[in-house]
Design a protein around this motif. Structure first.
Motif, PDB file in Angstrom:
ATOM      1  N   ARG A   1       0.842  -1.192   0.000  1.00  0.00           N
ATOM      2  CA  ARG A   1       0.000   0.000   0.000  1.00  0.00           C
ATOM      3  C   ARG A   1       0.882   1.248   0.000  1.00  0.00           C
ATOM      4  NH1 ARG A   1      -3.122  -3.495   3.277  1.00  0.00           N
ATOM      5  NH2 ARG A   1      -2.165  -2.789   5.206  1.00  0.00           N
TER       6      ARG A   1
ATOM      7  N   CYS B   1       0.879   5.615  -0.265  1.00  0.00           N
ATOM      8  CA  CYS B   1       0.173   6.890  -0.133  1.00  0.00           C
ATOM      9  C   CYS B   1       0.986   7.919  -0.921  1.00  0.00           C
ATOM     10  CB  CYS B   1       0.076   7.268   1.341  1.00  0.00           C
ATOM     11  SG  CYS B   1      -0.895   8.728   1.680  1.00  0.00           S
TER      12      CYS B   1
ATOM     13  N   GLN C   1      -3.314   3.987  -1.968  1.00  0.00           N
ATOM     14  CA  GLN C   1      -4.395   4.277  -1.033  1.00  0.00           C
ATOM     15  C   GLN C   1      -5.105   5.579  -1.389  1.00  0.00           C
ATOM     16  OE1 GLN C   1      -5.009   1.508   0.757  1.00  0.00           O
ATOM     17  NE2 GLN C   1      -4.434   2.128   2.814  1.00  0.00           N
TER      18      GLN C   1
ATOM     19  N   CYS D   1       1.580   9.091   5.796  1.00  0.00           N
ATOM     20  CA  CYS D   1       0.384   8.320   6.132  1.00  0.00           C
ATOM     21  C   CYS D   1       0.755   7.264   7.163  1.00  0.00           C
ATOM     22  CB  CYS D   1      -0.200   7.672   4.884  1.00  0.00           C
ATOM     23  SG  CYS D   1      -0.777   8.876   3.669  1.00  0.00           S
ATOM     24  N   GLN D   2      -0.087   7.106   8.166  1.00  0.00           N
ATOM     25  CA  GLN D   2       0.247   6.239   9.292  1.00  0.00           C
ATOM     26  C   GLN D   2      -0.476   4.895   9.272  1.00  0.00           C
ATOM     27  OE1 GLN D   2       2.754   7.004  11.292  1.00  0.00           O
ATOM     28  NE2 GLN D   2       2.980   8.914  10.148  1.00  0.00           N
ATOM     29  N   GLU D   3      -1.210   4.609   8.185  1.00  0.00           N
ATOM     30  CA  GLU D   3      -1.838   3.290   8.114  1.00  0.00           C
ATOM     31  C   GLU D   3      -0.768   2.195   8.124  1.00  0.00           C
ATOM     32  OE1 GLU D   3      -4.601   5.995   5.670  1.00  0.00           O
ATOM     33  OE2 GLU D   3      -2.452   5.782   6.057  1.00  0.00           O
ATOM     34  N   ALA D   4      -1.104   1.078   8.717  1.00  0.00           N
ATOM     35  CA  ALA D   4      -0.151  -0.025   8.823  1.00  0.00           C
ATOM     36  C   ALA D   4       0.305  -0.478   7.436  1.00  0.00           C
ATOM     37  CB  ALA D   4      -0.792  -1.195   9.575  1.00  0.00           C
TER      38      ALA D   4
ATOM     39  N   THR E   1       2.069   0.870   5.179  1.00  0.00           N
ATOM     40  CA  THR E   1       1.928   1.853   4.101  1.00  0.00           C
ATOM     41  C   THR E   1       3.183   2.709   4.006  1.00  0.00           C
ATOM     42  OG1 THR E   1      -0.473   1.968   4.394  1.00  0.00           O
ATOM     43  CG2 THR E   1       0.561   3.787   3.230  1.00  0.00           C
TER      44      THR E   1
ATOM     45  N   THR F   1       4.765   6.192   2.220  1.00  0.00           N
ATOM     46  CA  THR F   1       4.358   7.439   1.584  1.00  0.00           C
ATOM     47  C   THR F   1       5.414   7.880   0.580  1.00  0.00           C
ATOM     48  OG1 THR F   1       3.135   8.137   3.555  1.00  0.00           O
ATOM     49  CG2 THR F   1       3.734   9.853   1.973  1.00  0.00           C
TER      50      THR F   1
ATOM     51  N   ILE G   1      -7.789  -2.067   2.828  1.00  0.00           N
ATOM     52  CA  ILE G   1      -8.313  -2.181   4.186  1.00  0.00           C
ATOM     53  C   ILE G   1      -9.736  -2.720   4.131  1.00  0.00           C
ATOM     54  CG2 ILE G   1      -8.945  -0.863   6.237  1.00  0.00           C
ATOM     55  CD1 ILE G   1      -6.684   1.039   5.581  1.00  0.00           C
TER      56      ILE G   1
END
Length: 247
Positions: free
Chosen positions: A51, A53, A92, A126-129, A131, A133, A217
């Motif tokens: 993923r 970002c 994402q 971006c702090q999604e697991a 992921t 940037t 997600i």
């Protein structure tokens, strides 16, 4: 004003504490990666997802550092290279970030760790697991892309291409060194295709924190056609190849 400045100092200190902790986690994670690297080298390589970002910096008037169609081409080229590792790339989201002061003055050297842009990019990533940037800027001093291992973001400028995006993410994944083969994606040499990737390099990508066995997600219960739509379609042909700028 004094209180705000103190709070800002605390935020900056915490960002560096977080960076150190990421390095600690990376070192501890080597134990987990060992068996997975071995299995991967033996040919066990089911589909994994990465993923990404995308954040494009703009000037004060909102003009992007790189045209969106060029960014899209770079990311599809990236997807095509990673597909050889059976990794499917998922963007994402794509965002504009108005930050004119970082359009042309970022750099890729040790001193950059203590710069304003390092703190800003770390905070805004971006702090999604799982992921990573990708920041697109107009120019990086003496380089087309940059990665600071231990972070979860990379930078690419308008002299970069899809192979540069892959290389910088590769540095985050544990491939800290460059190769002398100008055809390899991790090379720092001019000439060549810059898009070849070895099994070991694929395994470093596949076992890194930036890939997972699930796609978008909440993928459970999502129709197959929806999953396919969320996964970036690789470019049918190489998007564009630019001379590799060395640092």
């Amino acid at each position: 004003e004094v209180i705000q400045r103190i709070i800002r100092w605390i935020e900056v200190v915490l960002e560096y504490v977080y960076y150190v902790l990421r390095w600690v986690c990376w070192i501890v994670d080597l134990v987990r990666r060992g068996p997975k690297l071995l299995l991967c080298m033996l040919g066990v390589s089911p589909t994994r997802f990465m993923r990404v970002c995308v954040k494009v910096l703009t000037d004060a008037d909102g003009n992007p550092a790189i045209p969106l169609n060029t960014v899209d081409g770079m990311m599809r080229d990236t997807a095509a290279i990673l597909a050889r590792c059976n990794i499917r790339l998922i963007v994402q989201r794509t965002e504009f970030v108005q930050k004119p002061e970082f359009l042309d003055n970022t750099r890729c050297e040790f001193s950059g760790l203590f710069s304003d842009f390092f703190v800003f990019f770390s905070e805004q990533a971006c702090q999604e697991a799982s992921t990573v940037t990708v920041y697109f800027v107009r120019d990086i001093a003496a380089a087309s892309g940059c990665a600071y291992p231990g972070t979860n973001w990379v930078t690419v400028d308008n002299q970069g291409d899809g192979t540069v995006v892959v290389q910088e993410i590769g540095h985050l994944a544990g491939h800290f060194w460059h190769t002398s083969d100008p055809n390899n994606v991790m090379t720092d040499q001019s000439g060549g295709t810059h898009d070849q990737i070895t099994r070991f390099q694929c395994c470093l990508f596949r076992t890194s924190e930036f890939t997972s066995i699930v796609g978008p997600i909440d993928v459970r219960g999502v129709a197959p056609e929806a999953l396919e739509a969320a996964t970036l379609r690789p470019a049918d042909e190489p998007f564009e190849r630019k001379p590799r700028r060395t640092r």
